[in-house]
Design an enzyme around this catalytic site. Structure first.
Site, PDB file in Angstrom:
ATOM      1  N   VAL A 159       0.836  -1.205   0.000  1.00 11.91           N
ATOM      2  CA  VAL A 159       0.000   0.000   0.000  1.00 11.91           C
ATOM      3  C   VAL A 159       0.869   1.252   0.000  1.00 11.91           C
ATOM      4  CG1 VAL A 159      -0.272  -0.027   2.539  1.00 11.91           C
ATOM      5  CG2 VAL A 159      -1.917   1.193   1.101  1.00 11.91           C
ATOM      6  N   TYR A 160       1.973   1.248   0.728  1.00 11.84           N
ATOM      7  CA  TYR A 160       2.890   2.389   0.723  1.00 11.84           C
ATOM      8  C   TYR A 160       3.463   2.604  -0.674  1.00 11.84           C
ATOM      9  CZ  TYR A 160       6.841   5.334   2.140  1.00 11.84           C
ATOM     10  OH  TYR A 160       7.746   6.369   2.260  1.00 11.84           O
TER      11      TYR A 160
END
Length: 257
Positions: A159-160
């Site tokens: 997700v980062y």
């Protein structure tokens, strides 16, 4: 203007979001030392106050103003307060960020949404609000923060990585859209620097040894080593630079076998 004067930020008005800790604080100090009126803002009022005191000790004018990249109204209020006090915003540095390390199959949707909202949507809000002001001025420099994961994958931070890849393309898109209006948009992609955001991850022996082994300089970075790149992008020294994401990574992305 001589070569050294091109790097001066004297009397420029610089806003640093996430500017009270880690990378943002180092860059706020650097902007102040380069002569800028420097406003370091974050959600933490006590840190905003203590950082303002520090910036004033460096000789900079400043404001004490909190903000949250997840709160559009707070960003608009910050922009309005800066313009009311100083008449303009010359530089916006966005360093606010969040991450979540865990296997992707176990990642709850609420954690996905939180990281995307802070890193990507937060950058969108900040760029839009401060970009409007810069378009009115027909001048300004926006500097976003990307990551090594903009370009390559790191384990269990999908997700980062997705959020920072999005920041990369947002930076390029806005640079092209605003180039003829005197507004430049670039980004810095820090390599591995020890900050409050990643301190726990760097305590994992296998992770830190892997990172150092892939970094030609053989170490993690010190946050002060990002200041020069930020000053370059904020100043007239980069007047023909826009749409770029500059890695500051000790050679990490250059390394092959």
């Amino acid at each position: 203007m001589n070569a050294l004067e091109q790097f001066s930020l004297k009397n420029r008005v610089a806003v640093v979001l996430g500017g009270t800790s880690g990378i943002g604080l180092a860059i706020a100090r650097g902007f102040a030392e380069a002569g800028a009126i420097t406003i370091a803002s974050s959600r933490d009022r006590a840190k905003v106050e203590s950082t303002a005191v520090e910036l004033e000790a460096l000789g900079a004018r400043t404001l004490r103003a909190t903000s949250d990249v997840q709160n559009r109204a707070s960003l608009q209020h910050l922009c309005d307060e800066v313009v009311l006090a100083y008449g303009q915003v010359d530089v916006l540095m966005v360093t606010s960020g969040a991450t979540k390390k865990m296997p992707f199959v176990d990642l709850p949707e609420e954690e996905w949404n939180k990281v995307i909202d802070i890193n990507l949507s937060g950058t969108y809000r900040a760029n839009q609000i401060f970009g409007r002001q810069m378009l009115k001025q027909q001048r300004g420099s926006i500097i976003n923060t990307c990551s090594l994961t903009t370009f390559v994958s790191f384990a269990e931070v999908a997700v980062y990585a997705a959020s920072k890849a999005g920041v990369h393309m947002l930076t390029k898109s806005l640079a092209c859209e605003w180039a003829t209006h005197g507004v430049r948009v670039n980004a810095i992609a820090p390599g591995v620097f020890r900050t409050p955001l990643n301190a726990k991850a760097l305590e994992i022996p296998t992770r830190i040894s892997s990172i150092i082994g892939r970094t030609p300089m053989g170490r993690v970075g010190q946050v002060d080593e990002l200041v020069g790149c930020a000053i370059f992008l904020a100043s007239d020294a980069s007047s023909f630079v826009t749409g770029q994401t500059i890695p500051v990574d000790g050679g990490f992305l250059a390394k092959g076998i």
